[in-house]
Write an enzyme that holds these catalytic residues in place. Structure first.
Site, short mmCIF file in Angstrom:
data_model
loop_
_atom_site.label_atom_id
_atom_site.label_comp_id
_atom_site.label_asym_id
_atom_site.label_seq_id
_atom_site.Cartn_x
_atom_site.Cartn_y
_atom_site.Cartn_z
N GLU A 51 20.25 19.20 -19.22
CA GLU A 51 20.27 20.70 -19.05
C GLU A 51 19.18 21.22 -19.83
O GLU A 51 18.99 21.06 -20.93
CB GLU A 51 21.82 21.09 -19.60
CG GLU A 51 21.99 22.65 -19.53
CD GLU A 51 21.83 23.28 -18.38
OE1 GLU A 51 21.65 22.74 -17.13
OE2 GLU A 51 21.32 24.52 -18.59
N TYR A 57 0.78 -1.32 -0.02
CA TYR A 57 0.11 0.02 0.02
C TYR A 57 0.91 1.34 -0.04
O TYR A 57 1.84 1.33 0.85
CB TYR A 57 -0.84 0.04 1.37
CG TYR A 57 -1.43 1.31 1.40
CD1 TYR A 57 -2.25 2.03 0.59
CD2 TYR A 57 -1.38 1.98 2.69
CE1 TYR A 57 -3.21 3.08 0.86
CE2 TYR A 57 -2.29 3.28 3.09
CZ TYR A 57 -2.79 3.77 2.09
OH TYR A 57 -3.36 5.24 2.40
#
Ligand SMILES: [Zn+2]
Ligand SMILES: [Zn+2]
Length: 449
Positions: free
Chosen positions: A428, A341
């Protein structure tokens, strides 16, 4: 000629001012670290490690945190399985009195064969827990998170005159397998290092343009529940169905009826996903089998919706079996996995609003987007438990060239998603924006008075 070059100069000057406008010290700190961070990024990308096996990656993160003066604890955390070593990294950066802010990166990679064609693409293979040979790839961008995380630690060390308090840097293992965050908390993260006042995390996004930050106020990732259902019938010959209780027909009815949980039982403004991801039953054309096994993933946001949907899965399965005449001692077995969970991730709305203003200032107002929530899962949510008591924000970093987004849109194609063999963030300015986003958020929360 002169006028033209002047206007080009002005346009590029304004563009650069606009792009990363006012918070120049944060941007400067990010830019000065970029060359070495890009090298670190490519190194991590080329040497990915699967969930729970992040030994070398964690050692690298620990080394970098130590280099900026953090008190570092390695191999921190405790999985439910005592035989699995936990490679959690905790780096504490102290700087006088003030709040404690948790900054988290994940570190694990996925069993995917890389097909990006990048010069630094991963060629790593290993044996998985089942002994199968698998390829390994940073297909979720956790390598970019680590580079931005290290850059953030460096920037904040340089800017110590601008903040005070304690930063808790977390290198988290096993985000993909679920259990990493829980293992750190179970290992006593908050008992040993103190409870943070705020928790911050980030994740790259496959459809958000690089240079942008995206964020969702409120629920941003879903509750993820894994449910196993065994439909037990009474098997027999395929030619004599009246002598049997066919679990395959019952399973088919259940699958359809479960879809009515979202469409008929639920308030439509509360998202619900019920997916049957696996179904297995039977061996041969002419045999009615004794049982069918199904595996479901259930996605919700609110706790009360979650409780209702899980109860409905159970009720409908048992009701259909009963209506089909299955005796009570052969009723379906519905089990909801506690281990698997993941709670929903909730971005504290006030904190999110505050950070949006900070990012707009740091990146330019057009480079910050409110994005839709998803029904994906993130165990970052564990850090703000119980009940989101610790205010937290998990924001998105754009990772894709805008031209590529435009081109795919034009051609009506889907961009490679996270976990795809073709997904890799543009390094970048993705990493730079990650550093600016995280550093400016921390500075806002810890600024010296
Ligand atoms: Zn992932
Ligand atoms: Zn991820």
């Amino acid at each position: 000629m002169k006028l033209r070059s002047l206007s080009i100069f002005l346009v590029s000057f304004l563009a650069s001012q606009f792009a990363f406008a006012q918070d120049t010290s944060v941007e400067k700190a990010a830019i000065s670290e970029l060359p070495s961070l890009l090298a670190i990024y490519k190194d991590i990308h080329a040497h990915p490690e699967l969930s729970t096996r992040e030994e070398k990656t964690a050692a690298l993160v620990a080394k970098e945190l130590r280099a900026v003066g953090c008190e570092v604890t390695e191999n921190f955390g405790k999985y439910d399985n005592p035989n699995t070593k936990c490679y959690g990294v905790v780096g504490i950066m102290k700087n006088g009195a003030g709040p404690t802010v948790l900054v988290r990166t994940d570190m694990d990679a996925l069993p995917v064969e890389e097909e990006t064609g990048l010069p630094y693409a991963s060629k790593v293979t290993t044996k998985d827990d089942n002994g199968r040979e698998v390829h390994v790839m940073h297909a979720c961008g956790h390598d970019a998170h680590m580079a931005a995380f290290i850059g953030t630690a460096r920037a904040l060390q340089r800017m110590k005159d601008q903040w005070s308090g304690t930063i808790m840097f977390i290198g988290q293992p096993a985000e993909e397998a679920v259990g990493g965050a829980r293992a750190l908390l179970k290992g006593g993260l908050y008992n040993r290092f103190g409870k943070p006042d705020v928790a911050l995390g980030f994740h790259d996004k496959h459809d958000l343009q690089t240079g942008h930050i995206g964020v969702t106020p409120g629920y941003t990732y879903a509750n993820v529940d894994s449910v196993d259902v065994t439909v037990r019938g009474i098997g027999g010959h395929g030619a004599y169905p009246h002598k049997t209780k066919d679990p395959i027909v019952l399973a088919a009815e259940m699958i359809n009826a479960w879809q009515t949980i979202a469409s008929r039982e639920n308030n439509p403004i509360d998202p619900v996903v019920v997916t049957v991801g696996s179904i297995h039953g039977g061996t041969k054309h002419n045999i009615i089998s004794d049982e069918v096994k199904m595996q479901l993933t259930i996605r919700t946001y609110k706790p009360e919706v979650r409780d209702r949907v899980l109860a409905a899965i159970d009720r409908i399965a048992k009701g259909i079996a009963s209506a089909g005449g299955v005796p009570p001692d052969r009723a379906p077995v519905v089990s909801i996995s506690k281990d698997q969970y993941t709670p929903s991730t909730y971005n504290n709305p006030d904190l999110t609003k505050r950070l949006i203003q900070v990012w707009k200032k740091a990146l330019g107002p057009d480079n910050v987007e409110i994005v839709d929530p998803t029904m994906g899962g993130e165990d970052f949510s564990e850090y703000s438990l119980p009940d989101h008591a610790i205010p937290a924000v998990d924001f998105h970093i754009g990772a894709v060239d805008p031209e590529k987004i435009a081109q795919f849109k034009k051609e009506g194609k889907e961009l490679p998603t996270l976990h795809s063999s073709k997904f890799a963030p543009v390094p970048e300015p993705t990493i730079k924006v990650g550093i600016i986003g995280m550093t400016s958020a921390v500075l806002e929360l810890m600024k010296s008075k």
